[in-house]
Design a protein around this motif. Structure first.
Motif, PDB file in Angstrom:
ATOM      1  N   SER A 126      39.750 124.657  79.857  1.00 21.97           N
ATOM      2  CA  SER A 126      40.435 124.658  78.569  1.00 21.97           C
ATOM      3  C   SER A 126      40.689 123.222  78.131  1.00 21.97           C
ATOM      4  N   SER A 130      43.233 122.579  76.209  1.00 19.14           N
ATOM      5  CA  SER A 130      44.662 122.461  75.938  1.00 19.14           C
ATOM      6  C   SER A 130      45.320 121.523  76.934  1.00 19.14           C
ATOM      7  N   GLY A 131      46.304 120.794  76.496  1.00 20.33           N
ATOM      8  CA  GLY A 131      47.007 119.877  77.371  1.00 20.33           C
ATOM      9  C   GLY A 131      48.075 120.575  78.186  1.00 20.33           C
ATOM     10  N   SER A 132      48.620 119.866  79.173  1.00 22.69           N
ATOM     11  CA  SER A 132      49.636 120.438  80.048  1.00 22.69           C
ATOM     12  C   SER A 132      50.974 119.739  79.893  1.00 22.69           C
ATOM     13  N   ASP A 133      51.165 118.996  78.790  1.00 27.92           N
ATOM     14  CA  ASP A 133      52.372 118.209  78.642  1.00 27.92           C
ATOM     15  C   ASP A 133      53.414 118.898  77.775  1.00 27.92           C
ATOM     16  N   ASN A 157      50.937 127.712  71.228  1.00 26.87           N
ATOM     17  CA  ASN A 157      50.052 127.133  72.239  1.00 26.87           C
ATOM     18  C   ASN A 157      49.051 128.139  72.774  1.00 26.87           C
ATOM     19  N   ASP A 163      42.378 123.174  70.683  1.00 27.97           N
ATOM     20  CA  ASP A 163      43.498 122.773  71.521  1.00 27.97           C
ATOM     21  C   ASP A 163      44.484 123.916  71.750  1.00 27.97           C
ATOM     22  N   TYR A 201      44.959 127.950  73.250  1.00 24.52           N
ATOM     23  CA  TYR A 201      44.381 129.018  74.052  1.00 24.52           C
ATOM     24  C   TYR A 201      44.413 130.329  73.259  1.00 24.52           C
ATOM     25  N   ASN A 252      38.375 127.903  75.485  1.00 27.78           N
ATOM     26  CA  ASN A 252      39.759 128.271  75.173  1.00 27.78           C
ATOM     27  C   ASN A 252      39.913 129.752  74.816  1.00 27.78           C
ATOM     28  N   GLY A 262      48.128 123.905  81.552  1.00 28.66           N
ATOM     29  CA  GLY A 262      46.911 123.251  81.090  1.00 28.66           C
ATOM     30  C   GLY A 262      45.729 123.524  81.977  1.00 28.66           C
TER      31      GLY A 262
END
Length: 414
Positions: free
Chosen positions: A35, A37-40, A107, A129, A131, A147, A307
């Motif tokens: 993915s 997508s970020g993990s922050d 998200n 960005d 999911y 994603n 993420g």
């Protein structure tokens, strides 16, 4: 009426839905996809969107809603960060809903009906960005979208076990001499593989107790239509059916069976779906197979929060706590709970396979091969041999059900 149904479904689901802390590994053989997508994103900022075919008055959607809420609570996501889009049709309005949720900062975005898939994929292609995950769909395995994922539960396992519940009651009536013809009726929504897989599993569960049982299936061509489902159940009762099963999302069929009982027909009983039907059919409801959607939602949302990489398909059965039965009704035959427990244990340890080819024929002949995957969009499986080691591997190549064989003993009336 809608307010009453909402209150009723809320009450029965609160009693019947069980929470599971850990999910299992997917049954799909598809490879994991990375993915973007970020993990922050912190827990307090993480947003979940859901596009729903119905609302809280419709059992299937209500079960999804409860599963998402439970997963978010477990993961510490604030309730205000969960956005539901209700009664979204299977057309471009699904795409519009997905875009709106993405623009609101979600998200991860879910959709829960088969026809939503292509519209959700369109949005996923534009919001890389974010999911996206779709229930009952089939495209994630081949789409190559990092994603986007599909998810379902092995509800056919619970349907088989609910068939054992029905079979025990049928045998009790036949042993007592009150029923001589083991004739079953089934109210289905559409003649899709999801429904065929379910009613076949139910029938095989019955036949494990009463080998001579036979079943007629009628379709309403709607997932949720209280009146049509009640009329279908009444038509089956008038034909002489003594057990009425269903793959439809309202209380229509069980209510019709209860009404028949109240008028003096004491030899007809009901197996529901999605929710415990005892509140509307206290004298005739035997049980209902149910999905515990929390298991899949927690697994998928946790991956998005971290993420991580999405699997192409997520699918959970008895082994992972993804499916279950509602409480057994007082009308169930003696020994039913023991039979249920034994079947669930056998499914978990792999000694019982629902679609064991030794237990059914098609046009009088054993089945030695059957495909699982539709590659050209005509709803006819044409790839991936599903019969391995003597049984059909349901939800193995993809999470969505694919079993669509017309086995002997079951007749489609329309």
């Amino acid at each position: 009426m809608k307010k009453f149904l909402a209150m009723l479904l809320s009450a029965v689901m609160m009693m019947s839905l069980a929470a599971c802390g850990n999910s299992g590994t997917p049954s799909s053989s598809g490879a994991s996809q990375g993915s973007t997508s970020g993990s922050d994103t912190s827990t307090s900022d993480f947003k979940v969107g859901a596009i729903l075919i119905g609302d809280e008055n419709e059992g299937y959607t209500f079960a999804h809603m409860e599963g998402i809420k439970a997963a978010c609570e477990t993961l510490g996501i604030p309730s205000e960060n969960l956005i539901f889009k209700y009664t979204v049709p299977e057309d471009e309005k699904c795409y519009d809903a997905a875009v709106d949720l993405a623009e609101q900062g979600c998200n991860i975005i879910f959709a829960n009906s088969f026809g939503h898939e292509t519209y959700l994929m369109q949005a996923a292609s534009e919001y890389s960005d974010v999911y996206f995950a779709h229930a009952t769909g089939t495209h994630a395995r081949t789409a190559g979208m990092s994603n986007f994922a599909n998810y379902f539960d092995n509800i056919y396992e619970a349907r088989y076990v609910s068939g054992i519940v029905a079979g025990m009651k049928l045998k009790e009536m036949m042993d007592a001499g009150s029923v001589t013809d083991p004739y079953i009726g089934y109210v289905g929504a559409y003649p899709f593989a999801e429904v065929v897989s379910g009613y076949t599993a139910f029938f095989l569960g019955i036949r494990s107790i009463v080998p001579d049982a036979h079943m007629d299936v009628t379709f309403t061509n709607s997932w949720f239509d209280i009146k049509a489902e009640a009329e279908a159940a009444n038509a089956l009762i008038s034909r002489g059916c003594v057990i009425i099963g269903q793959h439809a999302d309202s209380t229509g069929a069980p209510s019709a069976v209860q009404a028949a009982h109240d008028k003096g027909n004491t030899n007809v009983y009901s197996v529901g779906y999605n929710v415990d039907m005892l509140s509307v059919a206290p004298d005739v409801a035997l049980t209902s197979p149910q999905n515990n959607w929390e298991v899949a939602y927690e697994e998928i949302i946790r991956t998005a929060m971290e993420g991580g990489k999405l699997e192409t398909d997520y699918c959970n059965g008895y082994a992972e706590g993804g499916v279950m039965l509602s409480a057994l009704g007082t009308a169930c035959a003696p020994g039913t709970q023991e039979a249920v427990d034994a079947a669930i244990a056998a499914i978990k340890d792999g000694s019982l396979h629902v679609f064991d080819t030794a237990n059914f024929t098609v046009e009088g002949k054993p089945v030695t091969n059957a495909f699982a995957t539709d590659t050209d969009g005509d709803f006819v499986p044409d790839a991936d041999e599903a019969i391995i080691d003597g049984y059909y591997h349901e939800s193995y190549f993809q999470s969505a059900p694919s079993f669509s064989l017309a086995i002997d003993g079951i007749t489609k009336l329309n």
